[in-house]
Design a protein around this motif. Structure first.
Motif, PDB file in Angstrom:
ATOM      1  N   GLY A   1       0.800  -1.221   0.000  1.00 19.56           N
ATOM      2  CA  GLY A   1       0.000   0.000   0.000  1.00 19.56           C
ATOM      3  C   GLY A   1       0.834   1.273   0.000  1.00 19.56           C
ATOM      4  N   ASP A   2       2.137   1.117  -0.148  1.00 20.02           N
ATOM      5  CA  ASP A   2       3.054   2.262  -0.113  1.00 20.02           C
ATOM      6  C   ASP A   2       3.124   2.905  -1.504  1.00 20.02           C
ATOM      7  N   ALA A   3       2.535   4.086  -1.640  1.00 15.38           N
ATOM      8  CA  ALA A   3       2.438   4.724  -2.962  1.00 15.38           C
ATOM      9  C   ALA A   3       3.810   5.104  -3.516  1.00 15.38           C
ATOM     10  N   GLU A   4       4.726   5.495  -2.633  1.00 15.68           N
ATOM     11  CA  GLU A   4       6.072   5.865  -3.078  1.00 15.68           C
ATOM     12  C   GLU A   4       6.821   4.640  -3.601  1.00 15.68           C
ATOM     13  N   LEU A   5       6.730   3.541  -2.874  1.00 14.04           N
ATOM     14  CA  LEU A   5       7.359   2.302  -3.335  1.00 14.04           C
ATOM     15  C   LEU A   5       6.723   1.859  -4.651  1.00 14.04           C
ATOM     16  N   ALA A   6       5.428   2.007  -4.760  1.00 12.41           N
ATOM     17  CA  ALA A   6       4.725   1.627  -5.986  1.00 12.41           C
ATOM     18  C   ALA A   6       5.292   2.384  -7.181  1.00 12.41           C
ATOM     19  N   ARG A   7       5.531   3.680  -6.989  1.00 11.58           N
ATOM     20  CA  ARG A   7       6.093   4.484  -8.087  1.00 11.58           C
ATOM     21  C   ARG A   7       7.500   4.008  -8.436  1.00 11.58           C
ATOM     22  N   ARG A   8       8.276   3.670  -7.413  1.00  7.09           N
ATOM     23  CA  ARG A   8       9.644   3.192  -7.684  1.00  7.09           C
ATOM     24  C   ARG A   8       9.630   1.873  -8.454  1.00  7.09           C
ATOM     25  N   LEU A   9       8.725   0.982  -8.067  1.00  8.89           N
ATOM     26  CA  LEU A   9       8.648  -0.313  -8.754  1.00  8.89           C
ATOM     27  C   LEU A   9       8.185  -0.130 -10.193  1.00  8.89           C
ATOM     28  N   GLU A  10       7.200   0.744 -10.378  1.00  3.04           N
ATOM     29  CA  GLU A  10       6.692   0.982 -11.728  1.00  3.04           C
ATOM     30  C   GLU A  10       7.812   1.512 -12.626  1.00  3.04           C
ATOM     31  N   GLU A  11       8.634   2.402 -12.040  1.00  2.13           N
ATOM     32  CA  GLU A  11       9.723   2.997 -12.807  1.00  2.13           C
ATOM     33  C   GLU A  11      10.836   1.982 -13.078  1.00  2.13           C
ATOM     34  N   ALA A  12      11.078   1.100 -12.115  1.00  2.00           N
ATOM     35  CA  ALA A  12      12.216   0.183 -12.212  1.00  2.00           C
ATOM     36  C   ALA A  12      12.008  -0.926 -13.234  1.00  2.00           C
ATOM     37  N   CYS A  13      10.830  -1.464 -13.309  1.00  2.00           N
ATOM     38  CA  CYS A  13      10.619  -2.672 -14.119  1.00  2.00           C
ATOM     39  C   CYS A  13      10.534  -2.324 -15.608  1.00  2.00           C
ATOM     40  N   PRO A  14      11.439  -2.898 -16.412  1.00  2.00           N
ATOM     41  CA  PRO A  14      11.467  -2.565 -17.837  1.00  2.00           C
ATOM     42  C   PRO A  14      10.302  -3.158 -18.630  1.00  2.00           C
ATOM     43  N   VAL A  15       9.583  -4.090 -18.038  1.00  4.74           N
ATOM     44  CA  VAL A  15       8.495  -4.729 -18.799  1.00  4.74           C
ATOM     45  C   VAL A  15       7.134  -4.515 -18.123  1.00  4.74           C
ATOM     46  N   ASP A  16       7.053  -3.476 -17.304  1.00  2.00           N
ATOM     47  CA  ASP A  16       5.760  -3.009 -16.768  1.00  2.00           C
ATOM     48  C   ASP A  16       4.973  -4.058 -15.988  1.00  2.00           C
TER      49      ASP A  16
END
Ligand code: SF4
Length: 81
Positions: free
Chosen positions: A19-34
């Motif tokens: 539920g961590d919105a900041e972590l969610a943004r980091r994961l979305e940015e990190a993963c090259p295949v979405d």
């Protein structure tokens, strides 16, 4: 109907951080295949992209230790750094 996504790979995000919105943004940015999608309520795993995982480990780097697990369903192991 048979589940056709996540045949080779599954990803788990620990409840404590999903539920961590900041972590969610980091994961979305990190993963090259979405595989991760950030929303106001946290991170969602995009199941239809799971088998695109290239095992790069960037999601593990972006998250606190042991909160994200990438499971290689085809050999029963998990991705480790
Ligand atoms: S290992 Fe790489 S490709 Fe796989 S889910 Fe994590 S960031 Fe995405």
């Amino acid at each position: 109907m048979t589940e056709l996504h996540g045949v080779f790979i599954d990803v788990e995000v620990a409840d404590a951080v999903s539920g961590d919105a900041e972590l969610a943004r980091r994961l979305e940015e990190a993963c090259p295949v979405d595989i991760y999608a950030a929303s106001d309520t946290g991170v969602e795993v995009v199941r239809e992209n799971l088998d695109e995982c290239v095992l790069c480990g960037l999601c593990l780097d972006a998250a606190p230790d042991d909160t994200v697990v990438v499971k290689k369903l085809y050999d029963g192991t998990t991705l480790a750094r």
